[in-house]
Design a protein around this motif. Sequence first.
Motif, short mmCIF file in Angstrom:
data_model
loop_
_atom_site.label_atom_id
_atom_site.label_comp_id
_atom_site.label_asym_id
_atom_site.label_seq_id
_atom_site.Cartn_x
_atom_site.Cartn_y
_atom_site.Cartn_z
N ASP A 320 13.71 48.75 30.74
CA ASP A 320 12.50 48.94 31.54
C ASP A 320 12.69 48.48 32.98
O ASP A 320 12.00 48.96 33.90
CB ASP A 320 11.31 48.22 30.90
N LEU A 321 13.62 47.56 33.20
CA LEU A 321 13.92 47.09 34.56
C LEU A 321 14.35 48.26 35.46
O LEU A 321 14.08 48.26 36.66
CB LEU A 321 15.03 46.03 34.50
N LEU A 322 15.00 49.25 34.86
CA LEU A 322 15.53 50.37 35.65
C LEU A 322 14.42 51.25 36.22
O LEU A 322 14.65 51.98 37.19
CB LEU A 322 16.47 51.22 34.80
N ARG A 323 13.24 51.19 35.65
CA ARG A 323 12.13 52.00 36.17
C ARG A 323 11.67 51.52 37.55
O ARG A 323 10.97 52.25 38.27
CB ARG A 323 10.96 51.98 35.18
N GLN A 324 12.07 50.30 37.91
CA GLN A 324 11.69 49.75 39.22
C GLN A 324 12.70 50.10 40.32
O GLN A 324 12.45 49.85 41.49
CB GLN A 324 11.56 48.23 39.13
N VAL A 325 13.84 50.67 39.92
CA VAL A 325 14.89 50.99 40.89
C VAL A 325 14.55 52.28 41.61
O VAL A 325 14.27 53.31 40.99
CB VAL A 325 16.27 51.09 40.19
N LYS A 326 14.60 52.26 42.94
CA LYS A 326 14.15 53.38 43.77
C LYS A 326 15.27 54.07 44.53
O LYS A 326 15.00 54.99 45.32
CB LYS A 326 13.08 52.90 44.76
N ALA A 327 16.51 53.67 44.32
CA ALA A 327 17.63 54.30 45.03
C ALA A 327 18.91 54.05 44.26
O ALA A 327 19.01 53.10 43.48
CB ALA A 327 17.75 53.76 46.45
N ILE A 343 22.04 41.80 52.35
CA ILE A 343 22.20 42.23 50.96
C ILE A 343 20.96 41.92 50.13
O ILE A 343 20.45 42.78 49.40
CB ILE A 343 23.45 41.57 50.33
N LYS A 344 20.47 40.68 50.23
CA LYS A 344 19.31 40.29 49.43
C LYS A 344 18.10 41.17 49.70
O LYS A 344 17.40 41.61 48.78
CB LYS A 344 18.95 38.82 49.71
N GLU A 345 17.87 41.44 50.98
CA GLU A 345 16.70 42.21 51.37
C GLU A 345 16.79 43.66 50.88
O GLU A 345 15.81 44.23 50.37
CB GLU A 345 16.53 42.20 52.90
N VAL A 346 17.99 44.26 51.02
CA VAL A 346 18.17 45.66 50.60
C VAL A 346 18.00 45.80 49.09
O VAL A 346 17.28 46.68 48.61
CB VAL A 346 19.56 46.18 51.04
N VAL A 347 18.64 44.94 48.33
CA VAL A 347 18.57 45.02 46.87
C VAL A 347 17.14 44.76 46.39
O VAL A 347 16.64 45.42 45.48
CB VAL A 347 19.57 44.06 46.21
N LYS A 348 16.47 43.81 47.01
CA LYS A 348 15.08 43.52 46.65
C LYS A 348 14.18 44.73 46.92
O LYS A 348 13.32 45.09 46.10
CB LYS A 348 14.58 42.31 47.45
N LYS A 349 14.40 45.38 48.07
CA LYS A 349 13.57 46.52 48.47
C LYS A 349 13.68 47.67 47.48
O LYS A 349 12.68 48.31 47.14
CB LYS A 349 13.98 46.99 49.86
N TYR A 350 14.89 47.93 47.01
CA TYR A 350 15.10 49.13 46.18
C TYR A 350 15.19 48.86 44.68
O TYR A 350 15.22 49.82 43.89
CB TYR A 350 16.36 49.86 46.66
N THR A 351 15.23 47.59 44.27
CA THR A 351 15.35 47.30 42.84
C THR A 351 14.32 46.29 42.33
O THR A 351 14.18 46.12 41.11
CB THR A 351 16.74 46.74 42.48
N ALA A 352 13.67 45.59 43.23
CA ALA A 352 12.74 44.49 42.89
C ALA A 352 13.47 43.30 42.28
O ALA A 352 12.84 42.40 41.73
CB ALA A 352 11.64 44.98 41.95
N ILE A 353 14.79 43.26 42.41
CA ILE A 353 15.59 42.15 41.87
C ILE A 353 15.80 41.09 42.96
O ILE A 353 16.21 41.41 44.09
CB ILE A 353 16.96 42.65 41.36
N ASP A 354 15.54 39.84 42.61
CA ASP A 354 15.88 38.73 43.48
C ASP A 354 17.29 38.27 43.13
O ASP A 354 17.52 37.69 42.06
CB ASP A 354 14.89 37.58 43.30
N LEU A 355 18.23 38.54 44.01
CA LEU A 355 19.62 38.21 43.74
C LEU A 355 19.87 36.71 43.78
O LEU A 355 19.34 35.99 44.63
CB LEU A 355 20.54 38.88 44.76
N ALA A 356 20.72 36.24 42.86
CA ALA A 356 21.20 34.86 42.90
C ALA A 356 22.30 34.78 43.97
O ALA A 356 22.90 35.79 44.34
CB ALA A 356 21.76 34.46 41.54
N ASP A 357 22.56 33.59 44.44
CA ASP A 357 23.57 33.41 45.50
C ASP A 357 24.93 33.94 45.06
O ASP A 357 25.66 34.54 45.87
CB ASP A 357 23.68 31.93 45.88
N GLU A 358 25.28 33.74 43.79
CA GLU A 358 26.58 34.21 43.29
C GLU A 358 26.65 35.74 43.31
O GLU A 358 27.71 36.32 43.57
CB GLU A 358 26.82 33.69 41.87
N GLU A 359 25.53 36.39 43.03
CA GLU A 359 25.50 37.85 43.04
C GLU A 359 25.66 38.37 44.47
O GLU A 359 26.36 39.36 44.72
CB GLU A 359 24.19 38.35 42.43
N VAL A 360 25.03 37.67 45.43
CA VAL A 360 25.17 38.06 46.83
C VAL A 360 26.62 37.94 47.26
O VAL A 360 27.18 38.84 47.91
CB VAL A 360 24.28 37.18 47.74
#
Length: 432
Positions: A320-327, A343-360
């Motif tokens: 269901d998380l994938l339904r929030q992805v817009k790109a 990176i954090k801002e772009v991923v948040k904008k298009y996925t609604a995911i708050d990235l952890a520092d390790e992911e960034v």
Amino acid sequence: MEKRISRKITVILAVLLVVFAIGGNGTASIVKASEQQVRNVIFMIPDGFSSAYATNYRLYKGKESIMDSMLVGMHRTNSANSAVTDSAAAGTAMATGVKTNNGMISMSPDGKKLRTILQASKSAGKSAGLVATSTITYATPAVFASHVTSRANEAEIAPQYLENDVDVLLGGGKKYFPDQLLNQAKEDGYRIVFERKGLTYARKSKKLLGLFSEEGMAAELDRKRTKEPSLVEMTEMALNILSQNKKGFFVMIEGSQIDWAGHANDPAWAMKDIEAFEQAVEKAVDFAKKDKHTLVVIAGDHDNGGMSVGGYGEYAAKIDLLRQVKATGNYMATQLNEDKSNIKEVVKKYTAIDLADEEVKKIKAASVPSMAINEVVSKRALVGWTTNQHTGVDIPVYAFGPGSELFKGLIDNTDLPKRMAKAMNIQLIQGK
């Protein structure tokens, strides 16, 4: 006594009529024997699609897909020279009934041209069409109306479509149709369109060439940023034009981008393009229901990516998380600035995911940022991947309408065009 026997025979025939009227959709309806004749075949190929994609899509959608009730069997996908096929060899088998080597387009391993189901349909007086969201000259559409030793020869494939008189061609790949070829197409009676709005005025055309991008068309997630039509819009127009022929038609409609999503290990891209493909399937099935002489066959050509349902050590799925992805991950990567500080801002904008520092850090260090983004999204959704290439698993086969029973069980990919030809009562004979 004779009347009683006659009555029994009548009852038995009536029962048999109902049984044979039960198509791959599992729904009984009384259909006259004359209505079982197949005039049209709509062959739909979700490229790169397998049972794992089907299951994940069901979870993504939250209910059964339209295809689930049409499942009739599975097919084997190996090519002539490999247990793992590419799209050229798989498509060749699905278009000609003959195995060939990876990379070859409707030619046998020893270099002989192979007659295709589309060509056989044209010989029988039917109309024919090809629809794809890749370049229209890409491997899967190419196998139905061209013959080249290498799938890379797209510039050689394009003119063969006109030589084989394919009535409807819709997809990307404008770069492979130079002005000289477009002028020839006009002389041959094609209406030519380059944007979505052009389809609006093409409804009464006899022949149509739609080239909506220089190369492959956009992923469904990114299509709203273009002037390209959707797969369902192209499907509707193809059916509208081809159905003008009273002798019937053959059309191949490909959801090309499902495969490209698999290569990118992008689960949101895959789910959104399956959704677009399902909308096209619904349009095809609606047409078949009204027409009653149309067989719809759906089969992916191979699996791609080795997608799993669940993964990363958890007995769960979070699709269901994938339904929030817009790109797509590809598009998100184009939005990163030069030093990748956003990176954090772009991923948040298009996925609604708050990235952890390790992911960034992982995305920033990646040589291919899009793949790193897709890995993060996949892990969050618990969608696993074993590769970014094809695998050799068996693939689901779906069918609807008269003749759907021909595709039951575990068959080979070479059986698909042979059984379509049988349903239409046309000749698919190699060497003639």
